[in-house]
Design a protein around this motif. Structure first.
Motif, PDB file in Angstrom:
ATOM      1  N   ILE A 165       5.384  -4.329  -7.844  1.00  0.00           N
ATOM      2  CA  ILE A 165       5.092  -3.905  -9.481  1.00  0.00           C
ATOM      3  C   ILE A 165       3.896  -2.727  -8.983  1.00  0.00           C
ATOM      4  CG2 ILE A 165       3.841  -4.495 -11.446  1.00  0.00           C
ATOM      5  CD1 ILE A 165       5.219  -7.345 -10.876  1.00  0.00           C
ATOM      6  N   ASN A 166       4.120  -1.475  -9.629  1.00  0.00           N
ATOM      7  CA  ASN A 166       2.962  -0.670  -9.226  1.00  0.00           C
ATOM      8  C   ASN A 166       1.992  -0.507 -10.619  1.00  0.00           C
ATOM      9  OD1 ASN A 166       4.188   0.725 -11.769  1.00  0.00           O
ATOM     10  ND2 ASN A 166       4.919   2.559 -10.625  1.00  0.00           N
ATOM     11  N   ALA A 167       1.002   0.252 -10.418  1.00  0.00           N
ATOM     12  CA  ALA A 167      -0.095   0.258 -11.175  1.00  0.00           C
ATOM     13  C   ALA A 167       0.236   0.281 -12.803  1.00  0.00           C
ATOM     14  CB  ALA A 167      -0.919   1.308 -10.976  1.00  0.00           C
ATOM     15  N   ASN A 168       1.570   1.046 -13.051  1.00  0.00           N
ATOM     16  CA  ASN A 168       2.050   0.864 -14.499  1.00  0.00           C
ATOM     17  C   ASN A 168       2.899  -0.154 -14.757  1.00  0.00           C
ATOM     18  OD1 ASN A 168       0.879   3.522 -14.875  1.00  0.00           O
ATOM     19  ND2 ASN A 168       2.190   4.487 -13.689  1.00  0.00           N
ATOM     20  N   PHE A 169       3.059  -1.165 -13.810  1.00  0.00           N
ATOM     21  CA  PHE A 169       3.674  -2.297 -14.297  1.00  0.00           C
ATOM     22  C   PHE A 169       5.394  -2.077 -14.150  1.00  0.00           C
ATOM     23  CE2 PHE A 169       0.062  -4.844 -15.052  1.00  0.00           C
ATOM     24  CZ  PHE A 169       0.309  -5.902 -14.440  1.00  0.00           C
ATOM     25  N   GLU A 170       5.734  -1.159 -13.443  1.00  0.00           N
ATOM     26  CA  GLU A 170       6.921  -0.615 -13.103  1.00  0.00           C
ATOM     27  C   GLU A 170       7.763  -1.391 -11.968  1.00  0.00           C
ATOM     28  OE1 GLU A 170       6.671   3.809 -14.908  1.00  0.00           O
ATOM     29  OE2 GLU A 170       6.300   3.405 -12.828  1.00  0.00           O
ATOM     30  N   ALA A 171       8.720  -1.909 -11.863  1.00  0.00           N
ATOM     31  CA  ALA A 171       9.381  -2.716 -10.796  1.00  0.00           C
ATOM     32  C   ALA A 171      10.064  -1.968  -9.743  1.00  0.00           C
ATOM     33  CB  ALA A 171      10.180  -3.794 -11.257  1.00  0.00           C
TER      34      ALA A 171
END
Length: 317
Positions: A165-171
């Motif tokens: 999960i990246n900083a933008n909450f994208e998987a």
């Protein structure tokens, strides 16, 4: 050892001839991770430890350190599977490095860790909308792999720990050390049974046929965990997670399956839709949806969720 060159050239992977990997000097790796400092350790798997670091150009990265010769195959698979494949929902392989008896894989860093941390960590909470969006992103990544023009790429190890999960909450799907590539005209490839206990398709365990439906099964288990917040293995639970969920849909109370961390903030209709979808993914192979159909159903659940009253947002790190 020269894996990036000699091993890739001799690989039986039908796509290896197209693989390219930026080779980084070992000094750059050690400098980025402060000599593989324990304070930079962010994870550990079968093949080696993972460290966070900062390259000389300022880019934040995750570095997988592979030191055991028996895991060289993992290194080769990840290079061949990721160096030429790019998608917003796949973790990007930025480079690799070889140094005598050790190898390094350098990836983009996903600052919010992995899905397992969020589902099972006591101090972390995902909102309902975040869970759906993570599910959709992961499924889109799988869809891209399964429909890759040069041949279906089967991940073989879909689980929360491999969904970053990246900083933008994208998987972003990660860890392609077990992946297999099927040529366009193949329905399956045969292989020894590999994967993580609890997520491996029972039919694959029986016939050793690797195909896309095995990933769909594993993804169905992940969906059940997104709904319930439960680990796949629980000695206090009388039955496997998918069988428990199925029993509750047959006259039980499905509210017993809802993750308490959601605190009641979820739309019942969307929850029921995803629960039904997850059970279909973990059913017999002939009745499982394709990953394209999974994406479509999840997007439908997202639309339903957006139409209900605003859901309480949860704190994030």
């Amino acid at each position: 050892m020269k894996i990036c060159n000699s091993h890739l050239k001799s690989s039986n992977d039908p796509l290896s001839k197209e693989s390219t990997c930026l080779e980084l000097p070992v000094k750059e790796i050690y400098s980025a991770t402060n000599d593989l400092s324990a304070s930079n350790l962010i994870g550990q798997g079968i093949a080696g430890k993972v460290y966070k670091g900062i390259l000389s150009n300022g880019q934040h990265v995750a570095v997988k350190h592979i030191i055991n010769d028996e895991h060289v195959e993992t290194f080769v698979r990840e290079v061949t599977s990721l160096s030429y494949v790019r998608h917003p929902n796949l973790v990007a392989l930025l480079g690799c490095c070889e140094n005598e008896d050790e190898c390094f894989l350098v990836y983009e860093l996903c600052h919010n860790g992995n899905l397992s941390d969020w589902l099972f960590g006591k101090a972390k909470v995902l909102s309902w909308m975040q869970r759906i969006e993570i599910a959709i992103g992961s499924a889109r990544g799988l869809w891209f792999l399964h429909t890759y023009a040069e041949g279906c790429i089967v991940h073989r190890d879909i689980k929360p720990a491999n969904i970053l999960i990246n900083a933008n909450f994208e998987a972003k799907l990660s860890d392609f050390g077990l992946s297999k590539v099927m040529e366009v005209d193949q329905s399956h490839v045969s292989s020894e049974v590999r994967g993580t206990f609890g997520y491996v398709d029972p039919e694959y365990r029986n016939n050793r046929h690797v195909n896309a439906s095995g990933d769909v099964y594993s993804f169905g288990i992940v969906l059940l965990q997104l709904l319930s917040g439960q680990r796949v293995i629980n000695l206090n639970r009388p039955m496997p997670l998918n069988k428990m969920a199925k029993s509750l849909t047959r006259g039980g109370d499905t509210r017993e399956f809802v993750d308490p961390k959601l605190d009641g903030e979820y739309p019942v209709e969307a929850f029921a839709l995803i629960l039904k979808l997850a059970l279909s993914c973990t059913g017999i192979k002939q009745q499982r949806p394709s990953i394209e159909q999974v994406v479509s159903r999840l997007e439908e659940a997202l639309d339903i969720s957006k139409q209900v009253k605003p859901l309480a947002s949860c704190p994030t790190l």
